[in-house]
Design a protein around this motif. Structure first.
Motif, PDB file in Angstrom:
ATOM      1  N   CYS B 147       0.823  -1.217   0.000  1.00 22.95           N
ATOM      2  CA  CYS B 147       0.000   0.000   0.000  1.00 22.95           C
ATOM      3  C   CYS B 147       0.854   1.263   0.000  1.00 22.95           C
ATOM      4  O   CYS B 147       1.495   1.576   0.998  1.00 22.95           O
ATOM      5  CB  CYS B 147      -0.927   0.024   1.208  1.00 22.95           C
ATOM      6  N   PRO B 148       0.833   2.033  -1.096  1.00 20.19           N
ATOM      7  CA  PRO B 148       1.614   3.272  -1.102  1.00 20.19           C
ATOM      8  C   PRO B 148       0.967   4.387  -0.291  1.00 20.19           C
ATOM      9  O   PRO B 148       1.656   5.299   0.149  1.00 20.19           O
ATOM     10  CB  PRO B 148       1.694   3.633  -2.591  1.00 20.19           C
ATOM     11  N   VAL B 149      -0.344   4.313  -0.081  1.00 21.07           N
ATOM     12  CA  VAL B 149      -0.992   5.342   0.744  1.00 21.07           C
ATOM     13  C   VAL B 149      -0.414   5.277   2.161  1.00 21.07           C
ATOM     14  O   VAL B 149      -0.182   6.294   2.810  1.00 21.07           O
ATOM     15  CB  VAL B 149      -2.526   5.130   0.773  1.00 21.07           C
ATOM     16  N   THR B 150      -0.145   4.060   2.614  1.00 25.41           N
ATOM     17  CA  THR B 150       0.396   3.866   3.951  1.00 25.41           C
ATOM     18  C   THR B 150       1.918   3.859   3.962  1.00 25.41           C
ATOM     19  O   THR B 150       2.536   4.502   4.812  1.00 25.41           O
ATOM     20  CB  THR B 150      -0.082   2.498   4.506  1.00 25.41           C
ATOM     21  N   MET B 151       2.515   3.136   3.033  1.00 25.56           N
ATOM     22  CA  MET B 151       3.948   2.837   3.117  1.00 25.56           C
ATOM     23  C   MET B 151       4.836   3.861   2.426  1.00 25.56           C
ATOM     24  O   MET B 151       6.045   3.860   2.612  1.00 25.56           O
ATOM     25  CB  MET B 151       4.217   1.445   2.535  1.00 25.56           C
ATOM     26  N   CYS B 152       4.262   4.726   1.581  1.00 27.58           N
ATOM     27  CA  CYS B 152       5.030   5.811   0.959  1.00 27.58           C
ATOM     28  C   CYS B 152       4.776   7.056   1.800  1.00 27.58           C
ATOM     29  O   CYS B 152       3.624   7.389   2.059  1.00 27.58           O
ATOM     30  CB  CYS B 152       4.567   6.031  -0.489  1.00 27.58           C
ATOM     31  N   ALA B 153       5.862   7.721   2.229  1.00 24.78           N
ATOM     32  CA  ALA B 153       5.709   8.871   3.132  1.00 24.78           C
ATOM     33  C   ALA B 153       4.882   9.982   2.504  1.00 24.78           C
ATOM     34  O   ALA B 153       4.258  10.772   3.202  1.00 24.78           O
ATOM     35  CB  ALA B 153       7.079   9.399   3.544  1.00 24.78           C
ATOM     36  N   LYS B 154       4.875  10.036   1.167  1.00 25.15           N
ATOM     37  CA  LYS B 154       4.081  11.056   0.485  1.00 25.15           C
ATOM     38  C   LYS B 154       2.763  10.484  -0.036  1.00 25.15           C
ATOM     39  O   LYS B 154       2.013  11.188  -0.715  1.00 25.15           O
ATOM     40  CB  LYS B 154       4.877  11.644  -0.685  1.00 25.15           C
ATOM     41  N   GLY B 155       2.520   9.212   0.236  1.00 25.41           N
ATOM     42  CA  GLY B 155       1.279   8.593  -0.221  1.00 25.41           C
ATOM     43  C   GLY B 155       1.110   8.641  -1.726  1.00 25.41           C
ATOM     44  O   GLY B 155      -0.011   8.717  -2.235  1.00 25.41           O
ATOM     45  N   LEU B 156       2.212   8.581  -2.467  1.00 24.48           N
ATOM     46  CA  LEU B 156       2.133   8.720  -3.923  1.00 24.48           C
ATOM     47  C   LEU B 156       1.432   7.537  -4.562  1.00 24.48           C
ATOM     48  O   LEU B 156       1.616   6.394  -4.149  1.00 24.48           O
ATOM     49  CB  LEU B 156       3.533   8.837  -4.531  1.00 24.48           C
ATOM     50  N   GLN B 157       0.643   7.831  -5.588  1.00 25.61           N
ATOM     51  CA  GLN B 157      -0.032   6.757  -6.307  1.00 25.61           C
ATOM     52  C   GLN B 157       0.635   6.468  -7.647  1.00 25.61           C
ATOM     53  O   GLN B 157       0.285   5.513  -8.316  1.00 25.61           O
ATOM     54  CB  GLN B 157      -1.501   7.136  -6.500  1.00 25.61           C
ATOM     55  N   ASN B 158       1.587   7.332  -8.001  1.00 22.14           N
ATOM     56  CA  ASN B 158       2.346   7.133  -9.237  1.00 22.14           C
ATOM     57  C   ASN B 158       3.835   7.322  -8.942  1.00 22.14           C
ATOM     58  O   ASN B 158       4.490   8.182  -9.504  1.00 22.14           O
ATOM     59  CB  ASN B 158       1.890   8.121 -10.313  1.00 22.14           C
ATOM     60  N   GLY B 159       4.332   6.591  -8.007  1.00 24.30           N
ATOM     61  CA  GLY B 159       5.722   6.736  -7.588  1.00 24.30           C
ATOM     62  C   GLY B 159       6.651   5.906  -8.446  1.00 24.30           C
ATOM     63  O   GLY B 159       6.230   5.372  -9.470  1.00 24.30           O
ATOM     64  N   PRO B 160       7.920   5.804  -8.016  1.00 23.62           N
ATOM     65  CA  PRO B 160       8.495   6.458  -6.828  1.00 23.62           C
ATOM     66  C   PRO B 160       8.903   7.887  -7.132  1.00 23.62           C
ATOM     67  O   PRO B 160       9.132   8.234  -8.291  1.00 23.62           O
ATOM     68  CB  PRO B 160       9.731   5.602  -6.549  1.00 23.62           C
ATOM     69  N   CYS B 161       9.020   8.712  -6.102  1.00 25.92           N
ATOM     70  CA  CYS B 161       9.490  10.075  -6.281  1.00 25.92           C
ATOM     71  C   CYS B 161      10.994  10.040  -6.543  1.00 25.92           C
ATOM     72  O   CYS B 161      11.606   8.980  -6.596  1.00 25.92           O
ATOM     73  CB  CYS B 161       9.163  10.935  -5.060  1.00 25.92           C
ATOM     74  N   GLY B 162      11.582  11.205  -6.697  1.00 25.58           N
ATOM     75  CA  GLY B 162      13.006  11.265  -7.016  1.00 25.58           C
ATOM     76  C   GLY B 162      13.898  11.141  -5.800  1.00 25.58           C
ATOM     77  O   GLY B 162      15.109  11.271  -5.895  1.00 25.58           O
ATOM     78  N   GLY B 163      13.299  10.884  -4.649  1.00 24.90           N
ATOM     79  CA  GLY B 163      14.106  10.858  -3.430  1.00 24.90           C
ATOM     80  C   GLY B 163      14.505   9.470  -2.960  1.00 24.90           C
ATOM     81  O   GLY B 163      15.121   9.325  -1.909  1.00 24.90           O
ATOM     82  N   THR B 164      14.180   8.439  -3.746  1.00 17.69           N
ATOM     83  CA  THR B 164      14.552   7.100  -3.304  1.00 17.69           C
ATOM     84  C   THR B 164      16.070   7.012  -3.197  1.00 17.69           C
ATOM     85  O   THR B 164      16.793   7.530  -4.031  1.00 17.69           O
ATOM     86  CB  THR B 164      14.075   6.000  -4.267  1.00 17.69           C
ATOM     87  N   ASN B 165      16.496   6.366  -2.137  1.00 16.84           N
ATOM     88  CA  ASN B 165      17.905   6.373  -1.786  1.00 16.84           C
ATOM     89  C   ASN B 165      18.376   4.928  -1.654  1.00 16.84           C
ATOM     90  O   ASN B 165      18.272   4.348  -0.581  1.00 16.84           O
ATOM     91  CB  ASN B 165      18.031   7.097  -0.429  1.00 16.84           C
TER      92      ASN B 165
END
Lengths: 306, 226
Positions: B147-165
């Motif tokens: 669940c990205p709503v829960t597990m992605c800090a930004k709740g993105l539905q079309n991730g990942p953002c550019g901050g993945t490390n």
């Protein structure tokens, strides 16, 4: 209706050169004017950041209007962190009404990084959905809800891309999604790993994406060895190879800034010749006063008039 | 299950400063499993309160009761006739149980003994992790069961953002990037097409108090309302 200068430059096939201006941590108009004077005439459009790094600053649209008074064309940045779809659409209408013609649609840094880590992040929609919303407002004259807009905003729509964050193989597909959502141009994360950038652009070329979108390569000159190390170790999603660090380290401390600019100019030179790259987005972070020199040395002056 | 953590002792003690007879009510389901509000935790809290109030020269009379579920009238009924003997209640159930208890006994002040934190899973004894935000529009079918709503800090539905490390979230090296995990799982299943399509804006259905009446029970609800 005035048209976006950036759009005209790109449509005419010129190599675009855009800059960046971070609004002040206060209502200091003079600070914007001071930064702006180094950018006027040297760039085609200027990104006005939106509470960058989740620190409160003058609003992006507010600073954009001042930048316009200074003679700049703003690229109004909007992040999904601080406002819901109602506020976003309202701000887009207001921005357009005041003559703002470009927008960059972003997710935004997480609020935990900034000066109000206790705040509630909004993220009602994400950057992909924001792009689609601005396009719908422009092309269909409709709000996200489907309601009619009385005189719709016709923004030139920008998106961001980070070719360096994992998973690498997915990044070009995410670019494709942003184009499908409605992005007209894309500005990339600061590029230091040229090898990876070349591969990403090649993938985009192979998929035919660069025929559908203008890619502006993000370039940031390193001011010092300290900055290079900080970017490498502390900034999420940043890929700074050791050869960049070694080059900065290899010169006398007083010449590090000069070496940083030299590297940036070499990158810009390569991007001018790279198939699929339509311009450069220069992010001279808190270094606006060096932009005239960088633009001169990168041989992007004078800027074309279209 | 619903995961909670006990409130700091000082906060509970301050809420009860004017109370002389207090009933502490535990809940035998979720909060008992996550070691925050079951009968054992009720006993610990009462022992702490007793000692602290005695030291202050303001002794307190304490009762203890733990019901199977505070979110269920059938079990709450066990407290009828007992609760009237107290001038305050501490409920160690989740926010649902606390409210249901307070609703049943509106004449008595009910105070929360825990902070209700999330819907989560049991990783190990004493170790729980959030997995669901109850958004009301489950799209786990698209995202490979993550669940990205829960597990992605930004709740993105079309991730990942550019901050993945390197597979971690930008907010914390110890937090895996949800979208990296989604990508990897779907890639292994040969189902990346499922996230190639743009996920449209969510129809947020958790912005008003929600009621669900399961199919076939609407008539029963009407009868009860009468």
């Amino acid at each position: 209706m005035t048209e976006s200068n950036l759009k005209k430059i790109l449509d005419a096939g010129h190599f675009a050169f855009t800059g960046e201006l971070g609004p002040p941590r206060g209502a200091n108009v003079a600070a914007i004017m001071e930064k702006a004077k180094f950018l006027v005439g040297n760039v085609d459009s200027v990104n006005i950041t939106d509470n960058q790094t989740a620190m409160v600053r003058m609003s992006s649209w507010g600073a954009s209007l001042i930048a316009m008074q200074a003679g700049l064309e703003p690229n109004y940045q909007m992040v999904c962190r601080d406002r819901n779809r109602l506020a976003m659409q309202a701000d887009i209408l207001g921005a357009w009404a005041h003559g703002i013609r470009n927008m960059l649609c972003l997710s935004g840094d997480h609020q935990q990084f900034g000066d109000h880590p206790q705040s509630k992040g909004v993220f009602d929609i994400d950057s992909m959905q924001l792009i689609g919303m601005v396009r719908k407002m422009r092309d269909e004259g409709k709000f996200l809800s489907g309601g009619d807009i009385d005189d719709s905003p016709k923004m030139f729509i920008g998106a961001a891309a980070n070719p360096f964050a994992e998973p690498f193989d997915w990044r070009v597909h995410r670019l494709a999604k942003k184009i499908q959502a409605g992005a007209d141009f894309v500005q990339t994360q600061c590029i230091f790993n040229m090898d990876k950038m070349r591969r990403w652009v090649q993938q985009a070329n192979d998929m035919g994406l660069t025929e559908k979108v203008y890619i502006l390569a993000g370039v940031t000159p390193m001011k010092s060895l300290g900055m290079a190390r900080y970017m490498k170790l502390k900034v999420p999603g940043m890929d700074v190879p050791d050869d960049i660090i070694d080059r900065i380290k290899g010169v006398d401390k007083k010449k590090q800034a000069d070496e940083g600019i030299r590297i940036a100019c070499e990158q810009i030179q390569e991007f001018k010749e790279m198939k699929g790259v339509a311009g450069v987005h220069l992010m001279a972070i808190e270094w606006e006063h060096r932009v005239p020199e960088i633009a001169e040395r990168a041989k992007v002056l004078p800027r074309p008039k279209v | 299950m619903i995961v909670a953590e006990r409130k700091p002792f000082q906060e509970i003690k301050d809420m009860l400063k004017d109370a002389k007879k207090v009933l502490t009510v535990g809940c035998g389901t979720c909060v008992a499993v996550c070691l925050a509000g079951g009968s054992k935790e009720v006993g610990v809290l009462n022992a702490e309160l007793k000692i602290a109030r005695k030291l202050e020269g303001k002794p307190i009379e304490l009762g203890a009761a733990t019901v199977e579920r505070q979110c269920d009238r059938e079990f709450l009924a066990e407290l009828d006739g007992v609760i009237d003997r107290y001038d305050a209640v501490v409920s160690m159930a989740c926010g649902v149980g606390i409210q249901f208890l307070a609703e049943r006994y509106p004449q008595i002040p009910v105070f929360p003994g825990v902070n209700t934190t999330f819907m989560g899973a049991n990783q190990d004894v004493g170790w729980y992790e959030e997995r669901c935000r109850g958004c009301g529009t489950c799209f786990l079918g698209i995202t490979g069961g993550i669940c990205p709503v829960t597990m992605c800090a930004k709740g993105l539905q079309n991730g990942p953002c550019g901050g993945t490390n390197n597979g971690s979230c930008e907010i914390n090296q110890d937090q895996p990037c949800a979208w990296q995990a989604i990508y990897e799982r779907l890639a292994k299943q040969g189902r990346l097409a499922s996230i190639m399509a743009i996920c449209p804006p969510t129809d947020w259905r958790n912005q008003i108090p929600r009621t669900i009446v399961q199919p076939g029970y609407a008539k029963r609800k009407q009868l009860l309302a009468k």
